[in-house]
Design an enzyme around this catalytic site. Structure first.
Site, mmCIF file in Angstrom:
data_model
loop_
_atom_site.group_PDB
_atom_site.id
_atom_site.type_symbol
_atom_site.label_atom_id
_atom_site.label_comp_id
_atom_site.label_asym_id
_atom_site.label_seq_id
_atom_site.Cartn_x
_atom_site.Cartn_y
_atom_site.Cartn_z
ATOM 1 N N HIS A 378 -23.820 4.207 -2.060
ATOM 2 C CA HIS A 378 -22.340 4.554 -2.426
ATOM 3 C C HIS A 378 -21.917 2.747 -3.438
ATOM 4 C CE1 HIS A 378 -21.466 8.221 -0.692
ATOM 5 N NE2 HIS A 378 -22.402 7.549 0.291
ATOM 6 N N LYS A 569 -5.702 5.061 -6.016
ATOM 7 C CA LYS A 569 -7.035 4.559 -5.466
ATOM 8 C C LYS A 569 -7.208 3.693 -4.567
ATOM 9 C CE LYS A 569 -9.199 4.165 -9.603
ATOM 10 N NZ LYS A 569 -10.190 4.979 -9.726
ATOM 11 N N ARG A 570 -7.781 2.590 -3.360
ATOM 12 C CA ARG A 570 -8.727 1.677 -2.892
ATOM 13 C C ARG A 570 -7.774 0.685 -4.065
ATOM 14 N NH1 ARG A 570 -9.364 2.015 2.427
ATOM 15 N NH2 ARG A 570 -9.249 -0.141 2.136
ATOM 16 N N LYS A 575 -11.613 -2.609 -8.995
ATOM 17 C CA LYS A 575 -11.775 -1.452 -10.226
ATOM 18 C C LYS A 575 -10.101 -1.824 -11.065
ATOM 19 C CE LYS A 575 -11.727 1.610 -5.650
ATOM 20 N NZ LYS A 575 -13.038 2.086 -6.176
ATOM 21 N N THR A 677 -14.055 9.651 -7.428
ATOM 22 C CA THR A 677 -14.277 11.362 -7.651
ATOM 23 C C THR A 677 -12.481 11.457 -7.207
ATOM 24 O OG1 THR A 677 -13.707 10.911 -4.475
ATOM 25 C CG2 THR A 677 -16.196 11.135 -5.287
ATOM 26 N N LYS A 681 -11.245 15.246 -9.796
ATOM 27 C CA LYS A 681 -10.080 15.228 -9.025
ATOM 28 C C LYS A 681 -9.448 15.788 -10.378
ATOM 29 C CE LYS A 681 -11.198 13.497 -4.776
ATOM 30 N NZ LYS A 681 -10.869 13.015 -3.599
HETATM 31 C C1 26Q Z 1 -19.014 -0.668 6.129
HETATM 32 C C2 26Q Z 1 -19.211 -2.453 8.001
HETATM 33 C C3 26Q Z 1 -17.917 -2.707 8.383
HETATM 34 C C4 26Q Z 1 -16.222 -2.126 7.810
HETATM 35 C C5 26Q Z 1 -16.911 -1.780 6.859
HETATM 36 C C6 26Q Z 1 -17.573 -0.696 6.188
HETATM 37 C C7 26Q Z 1 -17.772 -0.203 4.912
HETATM 38 C C8 26Q Z 1 -16.470 0.991 5.072
HETATM 39 C C9 26Q Z 1 -16.787 1.948 4.093
HETATM 40 C C10 26Q Z 1 -18.294 0.054 3.880
HETATM 41 C C11 26Q Z 1 -17.988 0.881 2.691
HETATM 42 C C12 26Q Z 1 -16.789 1.796 2.716
HETATM 43 C C13 26Q Z 1 -16.344 3.116 2.244
HETATM 44 C C14 26Q Z 1 -16.967 2.547 0.557
HETATM 45 C C15 26Q Z 1 -17.117 3.984 -0.221
HETATM 46 O O1 26Q Z 1 -16.197 4.296 0.010
HETATM 47 N N1 26Q Z 1 -17.539 4.174 -1.753
HETATM 48 C C16 26Q Z 1 -16.835 4.837 -2.408
HETATM 49 O O2 26Q Z 1 -18.609 6.131 -2.329
HETATM 50 C C17 26Q Z 1 -17.440 7.391 -3.597
HETATM 51 C C18 26Q Z 1 -18.454 8.227 -2.859
HETATM 52 O O3 26Q Z 1 -19.683 8.074 -3.233
HETATM 53 C C19 26Q Z 1 -17.824 6.597 -4.772
HETATM 54 O O4 26Q Z 1 -17.318 7.584 -5.452
HETATM 55 C C20 26Q Z 1 -16.883 5.398 -4.982
HETATM 56 O O5 26Q Z 1 -17.814 4.343 -6.149
HETATM 57 C C21 26Q Z 1 -17.574 4.367 -4.176
HETATM 58 O O6 26Q Z 1 -16.745 2.546 -3.773
#
Ligand code: 26Q
Length: 829
Positions: A378, A569-570, A575, A677, A681
């Site tokens: 991702h 978004k975050r 972004k 995503t 929406k």
């Molecule tokens: C990993 C290790 C330790 C702590 C936290 C994490 C961690 C947690 C959540 C790393 C990444 C995430 C989330 C990532 C995320 O939301 N990515 C998004 O995924 C979407 C679905 O595929 C995409 O549409 C977005 O582009 C992407 O940023």
């Protein structure tokens, strides 16, 4: 005795399933059950001021109907003996469940009628439900949309995740800054979960390995002197739309075993021994609020292994019950989809189960593992790739580390045979990154151990195979594939936008909720003036709802006749919320200069959470709030521009936001957003997009046509090319608009009481090392925004393009995505 009871139950189950009709779903039956749950299950006399008990009675009434279908689905899958998929994810951002269940069961009308005598609507009751916020953002919400689609397509897919006691933090804004608060989402109970203690699993940590010989003289590893933690499952029903299928989301809660620190107990330290149990119970206490990997947090790795081991054991146990210890068909009938690298230790854990617990040979175990694991990536940001220090693994998961070493040794052997003498390549591809503090590259483990590796949008997959994972792609091109993300049209149009969806159904029938390709038929409506008018009326109502939310949460008045320009978004540098702010300041400059010719009155909404330790992201929030405050107070701007930062953006807020948005901001630096995503929406709900050629924006633009999309900015290739000679200073100098914006920021106009606080942001824009190249895209962004204003002034044209966006969004249904996973990766027939 126990056996007797269970066999009676089993007999009853089959009788029930075959003979007895399900509970009624007419208004009368629902009303009777509602009253029964209210009075008997919950023990209430009358509805007090809050609707808390009535909400619970409604949830239980709906839940009963789910449970019947749940049991029958389970039985059907069991009878079919079909292939099963486990979708393993550290995050499931589910949001609320009541309206979703009601819609998927098709009982909305009858339930509304049964609520009538209580003088309350379903929407009002819903307000009592907390969001299940068990995720950070896109990746977690994607997992929830996928489960909805799997159930709707009737696919035997089980979600496996963690039952965090505290989900995503609540965001408050104090003096313009983010303040995090706890999300104790379970504090008022959760009617949507079922504890399943009979399926409790045991997960091992620490200890060491001992090798022992079996009766044939073969050596086997035993992982001993471990500190064990129990995994107790909580099951949530996941209803499909209109098909009587109910799948399962199984969430694990950690619990201490009773033998924990028994020694201290024997020595008289009873209280200490019991207290030390909290260690184990910490594991599932809280969701990590970072959406980029945060390396080295021991507890996070514990969470990952805990989820993975419990889930694989669960699948294994079901396998053994049916097939006994024979694994010949295991990979034919099981598949594990890993949501990013977070559960990628599954590769080693499955090896451990097969080798150590079931005594298969390495080759047998490896053949099984690599044919049933599949990994979804991702992210394109190299810094976001997960790495874990070997020393942490060494202490916490010694047996797993040995297995990873062995996997790596055999893998490097393969590479060495293919490219003899290329030691550089070996070290680039190795699962272990050598150095002072060696670490494990989780993406490499996932790629080596999987039969499929997929990206989440065309561009993303292309960049993965050409860049980040190029050498793996050269080694195993057949593993790599694209699965462009999607979102569920049930939640993200069906029930979050009642008015528009009723209008759509009136025109093209309601088949689009089940088969979203039907939505294409809407395109002919652009020529129907009456329809366009009704489209506008519905959208205007949605804008009023959004304006109410903004008023209530931010105290800012949004006028629904103005253009609603939204970025939620975050908060992340890539972004580029900062680019949005620069544009806002530019509009403000124009207003102050009396240059409003060609402008259109706008309301700009920005929302999202920043990782608590991400300094610049938090500063961006502060900047948005300060800019908003100054502009909203300035009467000169009042008729032209309003700005608000929406606190505590979450799934439920998005349900209102996406329905009331005119302009969707998707403005990441090209090549950085894997997919996005939220963009989908907004599109489904008839917003137009202003965006870069990044992630799924590209496919959105292809689907709707270039004329119906506001494109700006550098391409991913141009961004990469510019990197070495990027000079924001010269860009600023040669762009009058941008230099005036920078001047206003640098003058301290938005931070008069707090001089200098925004310097780090200003510096980041002026820095030639700015990875996000905010200055580079400013000019073309402003131009595209002008095109937005010009079009918005022409209501008829805007409306047609709005309808076309909805009509062209068929491809972005997660049903389409899941069908592709099922056909190409899972091979579910
Ligand atoms: C990993 C290790 C330790 C702590 C936290 C994490 C961690 C947690 C959540 C790393 C990444 C995430 C989330 C990532 C995320 O939301 N990515 C998004 O995924 C979407 C679905 O595929 C995409 O549409 C977005 O582009 C992407 O940023």
């Amino acid at each position: 005795m126990t056996t007797d009871i269970s066999s009676t139950v089993a007999a009853n189950v089959s009788v029930n399933l075959d003979d007895s009709p399900w509970l009624g779903i007419d208004a009368n039956s629902l009303e009777t059950d509602l009253a029964r749950h209210f009075h008997l299950t919950l023990g209430r006399d009358k509805d007090p001021a809050s609707h808390y008990y009535l909400y619970n009675a409604a949830a239980l009434t709906v839940r009963d109907r789910l449970v019947e279908r749940w049991r029958s689905t389970r039985q059907n899958y069991h009878d079919a003996g079909c292939k099963r998929v486990a979708y393993i994810s550290l995050e499931f951002l589910v949001g609320r469940s009541l309206c979703n269940a009601v819609m998927n069961l098709g009982i909305e009308e009858s339930l509304q009628r049964s609520l009538f005598r209580y003088g309350v609507t379903l929407e009002q009751l819903s307000e009592e439900e907390s969001d299940a916020g068990l995720g950070n953002g896109g990746l977690g919400r994607l997992a929830a949309c996928f489960l909805d689609s799997c159930a709707t397509l009737g696919l035997p897919v089980t979600g496996y995740g963690l039952r965090y006691e505290y989900g995503m933090f609540h965001q408050k804004i104090e003096n313009g800054r983010q303040v995090e608060g706890p999300d104790h989402w379970l504090d008022r109970g959760n009617p949507w979960e079922f504890e399943a203690p009979q399926d409790t699993r045991r997960v091992r940590f620490f200890g060491h390995t001992r090798f022992e010989r079996d009766e044939h003289g073969n050596l086997h590893a035993c992982w001993v002197d471990t500190e064990d933690v129990l995994a107790v499952p909580y099951d949530m029903p996941i209803p499909g739309y209109g098909n009587d299928t109910v799948n399962t989301l199984r969430l694990w809660k950690s619990m201490a075993t009773d033998e924990f620190h028994l020694q201290e107990f024997n020595n008289g330290g009873y209280a200490e021994a019991v207290a030390s149990k909290t260690q184990a119970e910490q594991i599932t206490m809280v969701l990590y609020p970072n959406d980029v990997s945060e390396n080295g947090k021991v507890l996070r790795l514990k969470q990952q292994y805990f989820l993975t081991s419990a889930s694989l054991q669960d699948v294994m146990d079901r396998w053994l019950k049916r097939h006994g210890p024979c694994f010949e068909r295991f990979s034919e009938l099981n598949c594990f989809q890993l949501n990013d690298t977070h559960p990628s230790v599954a590769v080693a854990e499955l090896m451990r189960l097969l080798l150590d617990e079931h005594r298969l040979s390495w080759d047998q175990s490896w053949a099984i593992t690599r044919s049933c694991m599949a990994y979804t990536n991702h992210t394109l940001l190299p810094e976001a790739l997960e790495r874990w220090p070997v020393r942490i693994f060494h202490d916490m998961l010694p047996r797993i580390l040995e297995i990873i070493y062995e996997i790596n040794a055999r893998f490097l052997q393969e590479v060495a045979e293919k490219w003899p003498g290329d030691t550089q390549k070996l070290s680039r591809l190795s699962i272990i990154e050598e150095g002072n503090d060696p670490s494990i590259r989780m993406a490499h483990l996932a790629i080596v151990g999987s039969m499929s590796v997929n990206g989440v949008a065309q561009l993303h997959t292309e960049l993965l195979t050409q860049g980040l994972f190029r050498e793996f792609y050269e080694l195993w091109p057949h593993k790599f594939n694209n699965k462009t993300n999607g979102v569920t049209p049930r939640r993200w149009l069906g029930f979050c936008n009642r008015e528009l969806s009723d209008l759509i159904s009136e025109r093209i029938g309601d088949g689009w909720l089940r088969d979203f390709s039907n939505i294409k038929a809407l395109s002919s409506a652009v020529d129907d003036a009456h329809f366009c008018e009704r489209w506008n009326t519905a959208r205007r109502h949605n804008k009023s709802r959004l304006a109410d939310l903004v008023k209530q949460r931010c105290g800012v008045s949004f006028d629904p006749s103005m253009l609603f320009d939204v970025q939620v978004k975050r908060i992340h540098e890539y972004k580029r919320q900062l680019l949005n702010v620069l544009h806002v300041v530019h509009l403000y400059n124009r207003i102050l200069a009396g240059d409003t010719h060609g402008m259109v009155p706008r309301c700009v909404l920005i929302g999202g959470k920043a990782a608590p330790g991400y300094f610049l992201a938090k500063l961006i929030i502060k900047l948005v709030n300060n800019v908003a405050q100054v502009i909203n107070q300035d009467l000169r701007a009042h008729d032209w521009l309003r700005v608000a930062f929406l606190p505590d953006y979450n799934v439920t807020a998005m349900e209102i936001i996406c329905a009331g948005t005119d302009l969707s901001e998707q403005i990441s630096t090209a090549g950085k957003e894997a997919s996005g995503t939220g963009n989908m929406k907004f599109m489904m709900n008839g917003a137009l997009t202003i965006g870069t050629l990044d992630g799924a924006n590209i496919e959105i633009r292809d689907a709707v046509g270039a004329d119906n999309f506001f494109l700006f900015g550098l391409t991913a290739a141009e961004v990469a090319e510019l990197r070495s000679h990027y000079s924001p200073e010269s860009i600023i100098e040669s762009d009058k608009n941008l230099s005036e914006v920078m001047q206003r920021l640098e003058s301290g106009y938005f931070n008069q009481d707090e001089p200098g606080i925004f310097d780090p942001l200003i510096y980041s824009i002026r820095n030639s090392g700015d990875s996000w190249m905010t200055a580079a895209d400013f000019g073309s962004y402003v131009q595209a925004q002008q095109a937005v204003s010009d079009l918005y002034r022409n209501t008829d044209q805007w409306t047609q393009k709005s309808i076309l966006n909805t009509a062209s969004s068929a491809f972005f249904s997660s049903d389409r995505t899941i069908r592709a996973y099922a056909d190409d990766i899972w091979q579910l027939t």
